[in-house]
Design an enzyme around this catalytic site. Structure first.
Site, PDB file in Angstrom:
ATOM      1  N   GLU A  26      -3.600   3.921   2.261  1.00 29.40           N
ATOM      2  CA  GLU A  26      -3.743   4.261   3.676  1.00 29.40           C
ATOM      3  C   GLU A  26      -3.727   5.777   3.779  1.00 29.40           C
ATOM      4  O   GLU A  26      -2.897   6.430   3.148  1.00 29.40           O
ATOM      5  CB  GLU A  26      -2.578   3.654   4.463  1.00 29.40           C
ATOM      6  CG  GLU A  26      -2.583   3.984   5.948  1.00 29.40           C
ATOM      7  CD  GLU A  26      -1.395   3.351   6.700  1.00 29.40           C
ATOM      8  OE1 GLU A  26      -0.383   3.006   6.056  1.00 29.40           O
ATOM      9  OE2 GLU A  26      -1.493   3.211   7.930  1.00 29.40           O
ATOM     10  N   HIS A  45       0.833  -1.207   0.000  1.00 32.56           N
ATOM     11  CA  HIS A  45       0.000   0.000   0.000  1.00 32.56           C
ATOM     12  C   HIS A  45       0.869   1.259   0.000  1.00 32.56           C
ATOM     13  O   HIS A  45       2.072   1.200   0.260  1.00 32.56           O
ATOM     14  CB  HIS A  45      -0.971   0.018   1.191  1.00 32.56           C
ATOM     15  CG  HIS A  45      -0.356   0.092   2.547  1.00 32.56           C
ATOM     16  ND1 HIS A  45      -0.108  -1.013   3.324  1.00 32.56           N
ATOM     17  CD2 HIS A  45       0.074   1.147   3.283  1.00 32.56           C
ATOM     18  CE1 HIS A  45       0.430  -0.639   4.470  1.00 32.56           C
ATOM     19  NE2 HIS A  45       0.551   0.665   4.478  1.00 32.56           N
TER      20      HIS A  45
HETATM   21 CO    CO Z   1       1.200   1.734   6.246  1.00 33.10          CO
END
Ligand code: CO
Length: 134
Positions: free
Chosen positions: A130, A79
């Site tokens: 995120e 991510h």
């Molecule tokens: Co992270």
């Protein structure tokens, strides 16, 4: 809405081996491992001049990165983390626009002790995102 790139996360099957690569082969500054049972991972941060790399190893049963490592046994980019000034405002705006926040939608404390949420990859170019309160 989004600000700085806080970190790029790489899921790894062997954290000690990954640390050795980044510290010894690549010559980077690497933190001590930090076990985060509530997130199902052990994390190490590699500090670069302009951002960080987060090395993630599964911790415990049902780790959220276990499936990813089954599909990517050698590891891989998991991510990207972007900073936002106000995570609740960002979440509400994104949800209103149709984006899918993972879990129950409530921010959790992330690896830096700051609130984070995750956005489903299908909404963002196939990449898990995120968001971290700056
Ligand atoms: Co992270």
């Amino acid at each position: 809405m989004i600000g700085r790139l806080n970190h790029v996360a790489i899921a790894v099957p062997d954290l000690a081996a990954a640390v050795a690569q980044y510290r010894d082969t690549l010559g980077a500054r690497v933190s001590a491992p930090d076990a985060l049972p509530e997130h199902g991972v052990t994390v190490v941060f590699v500090t670069l001049a302009n951002t960080k790399i987060e090395l993630l190893e599964p911790l415990g049963a049902g780790s959220p990165i276990a499936n990813f490592l089954e599909r990517n046994p050698a590891g891989g980019v998991h991510h990207l983390c972007y900073e936002v000034d106000d995570i609740i405002a960002a979440r509400d705006q994104l949800e209103a626009g149709g984006a899918h926040v993972l879990g129950d939608g409530e921010p959790k404390l992330g690896a830096h002790g700051k609130p984070v949420i995750f956005l489903h990859p299908k909404d963002f170019c196939g990449t898990l995102i995120e968001l971290e309160q700056a």
